[in-house]
Every structure is written in structure tokens, then in C-alpha cells.
Design a protein around this motif. Structure first.
Motif, mmCIF file in Angstrom:
data_model
loop_
_atom_site.group_PDB
_atom_site.id
_atom_site.type_symbol
_atom_site.label_atom_id
_atom_site.label_comp_id
_atom_site.label_asym_id
_atom_site.label_seq_id
_atom_site.Cartn_x
_atom_site.Cartn_y
_atom_site.Cartn_z
ATOM 1 N N GLY A 89 0.731 -1.201 -0.185
ATOM 2 C CA GLY A 89 0.022 0.015 -0.028
ATOM 3 C C GLY A 89 0.813 1.237 0.077
ATOM 4 N N ARG A 90 0.261 2.457 -0.182
ATOM 5 C CA ARG A 90 0.631 3.790 -0.372
ATOM 6 C C ARG A 90 1.820 4.277 0.735
ATOM 7 N N SER A 127 3.621 -4.094 -12.382
ATOM 8 C CA SER A 127 2.471 -3.419 -11.706
ATOM 9 C C SER A 127 2.197 -2.112 -12.400
ATOM 10 N N SER A 128 0.929 -1.704 -12.266
ATOM 11 C CA SER A 128 0.632 -0.369 -13.178
ATOM 12 C C SER A 128 1.445 0.762 -12.554
ATOM 13 N N TYR A 162 9.153 1.491 -5.928
ATOM 14 C CA TYR A 162 8.214 0.380 -6.323
ATOM 15 C C TYR A 162 8.133 0.149 -7.786
ATOM 16 N N TYR A 201 -4.314 -1.846 2.427
ATOM 17 C CA TYR A 201 -4.934 -1.452 1.201
ATOM 18 C C TYR A 201 -6.109 -0.749 1.271
ATOM 19 N N PRO A 202 -6.353 0.408 0.271
ATOM 20 C CA PRO A 202 -7.918 1.121 0.625
ATOM 21 C C PRO A 202 -9.083 0.320 0.405
ATOM 22 N N SER A 205 -9.828 -1.453 4.021
ATOM 23 C CA SER A 205 -9.782 -0.373 5.240
ATOM 24 C C SER A 205 -11.072 0.515 4.948
ATOM 25 N N ARG A 209 -14.255 0.264 7.339
ATOM 26 C CA ARG A 209 -14.606 1.557 8.196
ATOM 27 C C ARG A 209 -15.979 1.884 8.065
ATOM 28 N N VAL A 221 -11.909 9.412 4.178
ATOM 29 C CA VAL A 221 -10.915 8.959 3.238
ATOM 30 C C VAL A 221 -9.608 9.745 3.142
ATOM 31 N N TRP A 222 -8.434 9.173 2.574
ATOM 32 C CA TRP A 222 -7.195 9.997 2.309
ATOM 33 C C TRP A 222 -7.153 11.047 1.071
ATOM 34 N N GLN A 227 -9.034 11.692 -5.843
ATOM 35 C CA GLN A 227 -8.066 11.020 -6.824
ATOM 36 C C GLN A 227 -8.815 9.573 -6.993
ATOM 37 N N ARG A 229 -8.900 5.522 -8.944
ATOM 38 C CA ARG A 229 -8.228 4.163 -9.295
ATOM 39 C C ARG A 229 -9.123 3.418 -10.124
ATOM 40 N N PHE A 264 -12.097 7.969 -4.768
ATOM 41 C CA PHE A 264 -12.369 7.467 -3.478
ATOM 42 C C PHE A 264 -13.786 7.917 -2.606
ATOM 43 N N VAL A 289 -1.384 10.193 -0.995
ATOM 44 C CA VAL A 289 -2.462 9.984 -1.604
ATOM 45 C C VAL A 289 -1.877 9.296 -3.052
ATOM 46 N N ARG A 294 -5.164 6.517 -11.929
ATOM 47 C CA ARG A 294 -4.578 5.684 -12.533
ATOM 48 C C ARG A 294 -5.523 4.557 -12.946
HETATM 49 C C1 T46 Z 1 -5.395 2.640 2.896
HETATM 50 C C2 T46 Z 1 -6.409 3.860 2.251
HETATM 51 C C3 T46 Z 1 -5.816 4.287 0.936
HETATM 52 N N1 T46 Z 1 -6.663 5.323 0.635
HETATM 53 C C4 T46 Z 1 -6.579 5.848 -0.669
HETATM 54 C C5 T46 Z 1 -5.286 7.018 -0.835
HETATM 55 C C6 T46 Z 1 -4.539 6.754 -1.907
HETATM 56 O O1 T46 Z 1 -4.879 7.804 -2.823
HETATM 57 C C7 T46 Z 1 -4.903 5.378 -2.280
HETATM 58 C C8 T46 Z 1 -3.613 4.629 -2.141
HETATM 59 O O2 T46 Z 1 -3.994 3.126 -2.712
HETATM 60 P P1 T46 Z 1 -2.982 2.090 -2.621
HETATM 61 O O3 T46 Z 1 -2.241 2.045 -1.356
HETATM 62 O O4 T46 Z 1 -3.427 1.093 -3.318
HETATM 63 O O5 T46 Z 1 -1.723 2.663 -3.239
HETATM 64 P P2 T46 Z 1 -1.497 3.222 -4.952
HETATM 65 O O6 T46 Z 1 -0.718 4.363 -5.203
HETATM 66 O O7 T46 Z 1 -2.904 3.166 -5.637
HETATM 67 O O8 T46 Z 1 -0.620 1.746 -5.599
HETATM 68 C C9 T46 Z 1 -1.371 0.790 -5.524
HETATM 69 O O9 T46 Z 1 -1.692 0.141 -6.894
HETATM 70 C C10 T46 Z 1 -0.440 0.001 -7.674
HETATM 71 C C11 T46 Z 1 -1.097 -0.656 -8.848
HETATM 72 C C12 T46 Z 1 0.504 -1.017 -6.610
HETATM 73 O O10 T46 Z 1 0.891 -1.977 -7.468
HETATM 74 C C13 T46 Z 1 0.541 -0.960 -5.380
HETATM 75 O O11 T46 Z 1 1.032 -2.201 -4.685
HETATM 76 C C14 T46 Z 1 -0.657 -0.505 -4.736
HETATM 77 O O12 T46 Z 1 -0.226 0.036 -3.488
HETATM 78 O O13 T46 Z 1 -5.986 4.957 -1.281
HETATM 79 C C15 T46 Z 1 -7.733 5.896 1.262
HETATM 80 O O14 T46 Z 1 -8.631 6.955 0.730
HETATM 81 N N2 T46 Z 1 -8.259 5.545 2.562
HETATM 82 C C16 T46 Z 1 -7.424 4.277 3.005
HETATM 83 O O15 T46 Z 1 -7.870 3.855 4.197
#
Ligand code: T46
Length: 330
Positions: A89-90, A127-128, A162, A201-202, A205, A209, A221-222, A227, A229, A264, A289, A294
Motif C-alpha cells: 500500500g501507499r 504493476s501499473s 516500487y 490497502y484502501p 480499510s 470503516r 478517506v485519504w 483521486q 483508481r 475514493f 494519496v 491510475r
Molecule cells: C489505505 C487507504 C488508502 N486510501 C487512498 C489513498 C490513496 O489515494 C490510495 C492509495 O491506494 P494504494 O495503497 O492501493 O496505493 P496506490 O498508489 O494506488 O498503488 C497501488 O496500486 C499499484 C498498482 C500497486 O501495485 C501498489 O501495490 C498499490 O499500492 O488509496 C484511502 O483513501 N483510505 C485508506 O484507508
């Protein structure tokens, strides 16, 4: 019956592939050290969705795959799923970039081992995060398509250590084909999710929540929550790989994506609705974030006969039902 090796096979993605290959009747060898913060679960403690120990074809080695490679130089496998990586995760990507850089060493040792052991085919999880971050900004983001990373011309700036590690692994896959004739395909998953994913991971979580919240308090949310995904269910990821893995042998890459971007804020609203109430969704600005948007183009996957079928709404509803059951079980 194939002899399959899955490095990092006790993690979230790995467990789903282990189930797929065991159910297909294959002999599955899993190597995983169960390192902290990687989501790996020791089979001895029981896996959330199924018990691999019920299959006689399941073999588990609790060790770093680099150690496994050094002691099994000439073991032969029909298929290797190379998933081993420092992930999480992020927060992990941004706060521990040098720990993540260990992936460079894991992948270097993987390809050196493969050159000697010569598995018939390698499926490599890239990974993307390997895509240029310049194409994922608020101004001018696009759906990312495979040819946007071109090793002969322009690769852009990937997402932190990463992304660099994953990009390098893809490059090594190409060299392994060119110089050693090794067959492989690389996958670029977008935001893979499932009920048994770890809480860094989002997806889990935010769903948890929402389940713990109520109409009287905002769901957080963060970041701004705007943003976006491209969320793809882990069952779709498994189907995507199984349907397309024979199409590419030269280390080329395929997205695992839906082509649909969800913010999100919207994700959290769906999660709250699935829990049966309504409340305000708020951002918090003290958490990382990552990129703004993506999302993955699906043209190549579709040309190869695969299209993701599980909607985010279905995925959220089934995960919330699963979490509810488990809370009820305690
Ligand atoms: C844990 C959490 C996250 N978030 C939001 C904040 C960030 O904008 C986003 C981060 O998601 P993630 O941790 O999945 O990180 P990414 O930057 O999207 O990268 C991910 O996607 C690539 C492809 C990988 O390969 C990585 O393994 C994976 O971590 O989720 C929230 O809003 N609330 C939360 O509780």
C-alpha cells in the motif's frame, strides 16, 4: 498435472492463484518468508478463504525466495508465478522506499535462477506503478496502455522505488527472452482488491470503516478523495491471467484493468450504501494519496479474449457481507 512454483504465494494475490492451480489438479510449490507488512499468511495459521493443506499437491517452503533459488538451482518447473515482492500500500511505498528497493534484488536473483533452471514459462507480476506518473496527473491523465512503456524509446518516470523495481523486472524479462530464450509474460495489475486483502490497502480499510461507521459520523478517506483508481477484483485478475498467459512469450506486458476510474469519494459512498446507511464522506490531508488517476486501457486484454466482469459495486457488497459474517462469528 503441471509443476508450478509460486514465489510470494502466501500473499493476497498468491493465495488466489494457489487455489486456482490446486483446484486445476496441479502440484503447487509456494515459497514465502511471511515477511511482516507484506500481507503474507502462514498456511499453518489457516488462510482466510480456503485451506491449501487439504490438497496433497500443496508444498510450502517458509523462506525468502532468494534462499530457495540458491539451493534449488536446477529444480524444474512447468510454470513459475513470480509474485515475491516487498509490497504494502501507499504508506509503505512512500515511507519505506529503500525497503521496497529489495525488489530489485529479488528480481535479479529470480532471473539469474531462471537462466539456469529454465522453467517452461514465467508469469511475472509487474504493476501499473511501472507507468509514467506524468500520464496520471490531474491535468491530462489518460487510460494507460501497454505501449506507453517502450523500452526501445521512452519509459518515463515510474512511481517511486516500487515502480522502478517493477519496470526493471519487465526489462529483465525481455533480456531473459532475448539472451536466454526464456518464455515469460508480465502483468500490470491496477488496484486489485478482494475481501481477504490486508488492511494496508484502501479496499478493505474503507469497507471495514464503512461497516463500523454510522449515519451520525462522517466516513473518512485519504486526501481530497477525488483521486481515482481502476479497481479490479482478484477473481478477474486470476481469470485474466489464465485466459491470456499463453499469448505472449517474449516478456511483453498485459494490463489487468477494467478501464473504469472510480474516485475514493464515490467508492466510500457505495460502501456506506452497501452497509445500509447514508453519511457524509470527508477527506483527510495527513495521509499520502499517490497519483491522481491510475486507470488501465483494456484494448489488449479484450483482443486476447479477456474482459473483467465483476463490478466494484458487486465486489464491495460481497466483501461487506463477508466482513459482517466474520464479525458475527466472533
Ligand atoms: C489505505 C487507504 C488508502 N486510501 C487512498 C489513498 C490513496 O489515494 C490510495 C492509495 O491506494 P494504494 O495503497 O492501493 O496505493 P496506490 O498508489 O494506488 O498503488 C497501488 O496500486 C499499484 C498498482 C500497486 O501495485 C501498489 O501495490 C498499490 O499500492 O488509496 C484511502 O483513501 N483510505 C485508506 O484507508
Amino acid at each position: 498435472m503441471r509443476r508450478v512454483l509460486i514465489t510470494g504465494g502466501a500473499g493476497f494475490v498468491g493465495r488466489h492463484f494457489v487455489r486456482h492451480f490446486l483446484q486445476a489438479g496441479d502440484e503447487v510449490h509456494v515459497v514465502d518468508p511471511i515477511a511482516p507488512a507484506t500481507g503474507g499468511v502462514d498456511p499453518a495459521l489457516g488462510w482466510p478463504l480456503f485451506d491449501p493443506r487439504e490438497y496433497s499437491g500443496f508444498h510450502f517452503y517458509k523462506e525468502d525466495c532468494r534462499q530457495f533459488f540458491r539451493r534449488s538451482t536446477h529444480e524444474s518447473f512447468d510454470l513459475v508465478l513470480h509474485l515475491a515482492a516487498m509490497v504494502g500500500g501507499r504508506l509503505m511505498i512512500e515511507h519505506n522506499p529503500l525497503a521496497i528497493a529489495d525488489d530489485l534484488s529479488i528480481d535479479a536473483e529470480y532471473w539469474q535462477w531462471a537462466a539456469a533452471a529454465r522453467p517452461t514459462k514465467t508469469i511475472c507480476f509487474s504493476s501499473s506503478a511501472a507507468y509514467p506518473v506524468s500520464l496520471q496527473r490531474q491535468e491530462g491523465y489518460v487510460l494507460l496502455s501497454e505501449e506507453m512503456i517502450n523500452f526501445g524509446d521512452d519509459i518515463g518516470m515510474p512511481d517511486m522505488s516500487y515502480g522502478w523495481a517493477k519496470l526493471t523486472c519487465e526489462y529483465l524479462a525481455r533480456l531473459a527472452h532475448e539472451r536466454h530464450g526464456l518464455a515469460s509474460v508480465c502483468y500490470r495489475p491496477f488496484s486489485g482488491y478482494g475481501a481477504d486483502q490486508d488492511d494496508t490497502y484502501p479496499f478493505p480499510s474503507i469497507c471495514k470503516r464503512a461497516l463500523a461507521g454510522s449515519a451520525n459520523e462522517p466516513l473518512v478517506v485519504w486526501g481530497s478523495g477525488r483521486q481515482m483508481r481502476d479497481f479490479i477484483h482478484i477473481d478477474d485478475c486470476v481469470h485474466g491471467v489464465v485466459h491470456t498467459m499463453d499469448a505472449i512469450d517474449d516478456g511483453g506486458a498485459i494490463n489487468l484493468s477494467t478501464g473504469r476510474l472510480t474516485s475514493f469519494l464515490d467508492f466510500a459512498r457505495v460502501a456506506v450504501g452497501a452497509c445500509g446507511y447514508d453519511t457524509e464522506v470527508q477527506g483527510r490531508d495527513d495521509r499520502p494519496v499517490g497519483v491522481f488517476a491510475r486507470g488501465g486501457d483494456t484494448t489488449l486484454q479484450e483482443q486476447l479474449g479477456f474482459r473483467a466482469t465483476i463490478s466494484l459495486e458487486e465486489g464491495i457488497a460481497s466483501a461487506i457481507a463477508y466482513y459482517r459474517d466474520r464479525v458475527g462469528d466472533r
